[in-house]
Design an enzyme around this catalytic site. Structure first.
Site, short mmCIF file in Angstrom:
data_model
loop_
_atom_site.label_atom_id
_atom_site.label_comp_id
_atom_site.label_asym_id
_atom_site.label_seq_id
_atom_site.Cartn_x
_atom_site.Cartn_y
_atom_site.Cartn_z
N LYS A 69 -11.99 -27.30 -40.02
CA LYS A 69 -13.22 -27.76 -39.38
C LYS A 69 -14.49 -27.20 -40.03
O LYS A 69 -15.58 -27.68 -39.77
CB LYS A 69 -13.20 -27.43 -37.88
CG LYS A 69 -11.98 -27.94 -37.16
CD LYS A 69 -11.81 -29.45 -37.23
CE LYS A 69 -12.77 -30.17 -36.33
NZ LYS A 69 -12.38 -31.57 -36.06
N1 PMP Z 1 -5.60 -28.19 -35.62
C1 PMP Z 1 -6.52 -27.32 -35.18
C2 PMP Z 1 -6.12 -25.89 -34.98
C3 PMP Z 1 -7.83 -27.75 -34.87
O1 PMP Z 1 -8.75 -26.88 -34.42
C4 PMP Z 1 -8.15 -29.11 -35.04
C5 PMP Z 1 -9.54 -29.59 -34.68
N2 PMP Z 1 -9.67 -29.87 -33.30
C6 PMP Z 1 -7.16 -30.00 -35.50
C7 PMP Z 1 -5.90 -29.49 -35.80
C8 PMP Z 1 -7.39 -31.48 -35.62
O2 PMP Z 1 -8.41 -31.86 -36.47
P1 PMP Z 1 -9.27 -33.15 -36.18
O3 PMP Z 1 -10.27 -32.82 -35.11
O4 PMP Z 1 -9.91 -33.46 -37.48
O5 PMP Z 1 -8.35 -34.24 -35.73
#
Ligand code: PMP
Length: 359
Positions: A69
């Site tokens: 992120k």
């Molecule tokens: N895994 C973790 C630990 C995350 O913090 C996130 C972000 N919410 C994700 C996966 C998924 O990423 P995205 O928001 O891009 O779908």
């Protein structure tokens, strides 16, 4: 002394896998160390499961703030600055499961923003500690609050934004720079790192920015690359809808939602798998123990899915699994043996003999 130096440099150049590693150039700030993460081949787990394809992990825990992120935090802030929407000294408010908050707080520290993070109670104490250390202000919200209720992390962020002058919600759920960070960044890196040889990409979805952006980016190069999604039981992101009928809470952090974020384009995903906490944590622990990859729990969810789907692939096929964040945030959770046992994810016997643990 000279002889010693010669010997040392000779030694350094013969250490396998080490000698040709080139350090990145000097950086003017730490934001230069967001993106450009390593792609690492898995040498034990797929083989132990009889998988013939080559499986690589995209190791997002190497980003400066410790997660995938960071990429979107950097891009959302820099693009908003470019467009004149925000300026140094303003306040950034963001509802997040933690990692976007850490990314924003880090970018905020470097570029001079106050950050306020609204965060469901479920998210780990370690994430809160990192946020605090970065100078973010934190508001905890009830995990069970529906996304559109005023008490949810999203509802509270909207209220604060109305109250605080010069404050902005960059809003990862609708911000195009979230998937674009992956389309132009993560996907291009994977394409280059695999030398244009990738057959299947596996990722979990929270906002869906990662899976959507990578799918768009890779498909520019290869239209038939398979995109496989991981969605926890209790979330509603998977397609077809009947996959989502098992409701309830789950402990894996960062993936799954009770609404479909705008930035998630589900039409790009070829197949969804639902994932459970136990298999996710067991696979995350295996990634750490057997491959040396210091990842978080949602990495285990993606890995569990990859190991199921890769059974259908052949020798020479290439799979990339996204490992979104780091062990750092879960030291008091799935990394801790007692926590695993107390939450019925493992028995004391299985702890003695991990190979007997079944998800
Ligand atoms: N895994 C973790 C630990 C995350 O913090 C996130 C972000 N919410 C994700 C996966 C998924 O990423 P995205 O928001 O891009 O779908």
């Amino acid at each position: 002394m000279e002889a010693f130096q010669t010997m040392a440099s000779t030694l350094a150049s013969v250490l396998p896998g080490d000698s040709k590693r080139i350090a990145p150039p000097m950086a003017t700030d730490v934001l230069a160390h967001i993106g450009g993460t390593p792609l690492v081949r898995l040498n034990r787990i797929p083989q132990s499961l009889g998988i013939k394809a080559t499986v690589y992990a995209k190791c997002e825990f190497f980003n400066a703030g410790g997660s995938v992120k960071d990429r979107i935090a950097k891009r959302m802030v820099l693009e908003a600055e470019k467009s004149g929407r925000i300026k140094s000294g303003d306040t950034l408010i963001e509802p997040t499961s933690g990692n976007t908050g850490i990314g924003l707080a880090l970018v905020g520290a470097v570029r001079g923003y106050r950050t306020i993070i609204t965060l469901p109670e479920k998210m780990s104490a370690e994430k809160v500690a990192v946020l605090r250390a970065l100078g973010a202000e934190i508001v905890r919200t009830p995990t069970e609050a529906a996304w559109d209720s005023p008490e949810s992390h999203i509802g509270v962020a909207i209220r604060l934004q109305k109250e605080i002058p010069n404050s902005h919600i960059l809003d990862q759920y609708i911000n195009v720079d979230n998937p674009l960070a992956h389309e132009y960044g993560t996907a291009e890196e994977i394409w280059e790192q695999t030398g244009g040889k990738v057959d299947m990409l596996v990722a979990g979805a929270g906002t869906g920015g990662t899976i959507t952006g990578i799918a768009r980016g890779l498909r520019k190069h290869k239209a038939d690359v398979k995109i496989i999604g991981a969605d926890p039981h209790g979330s509603v992101l998977a397609v077809p809808e009947e996959l989502n009928k098992n409701g309830g809470g789950y402990k894996v952090e960062g993936i799954g939602y009770d609404f479909i974020p705008d930035v998630l384009d589900r039409s790009l995903v070829d197949k969804w798998y639902k994932t459970g906490d136990k298999e996710s944590f067991l696979f995350a622990r295996r990634l750490i123990k057997e491959e040396g990859l210091l990842c978080g729990g949602s990495s285990g969810s993606a890995m569990a899915v990859a190991m199921q789907e890769a059974k259908n692939l052949n020798e020479g096929d290439v799979v990339v699994v996204v490992l979104p964040d780091s062990i750092r945030s879960y030291l008091s959770k799935f990394v801790d043996d007692d926590w695993m046992i107390n939450n019925d994810f493992m028995t004391a016997e299985e702890l003695e003999k991990p190979e007997t643990a079944k998800s």
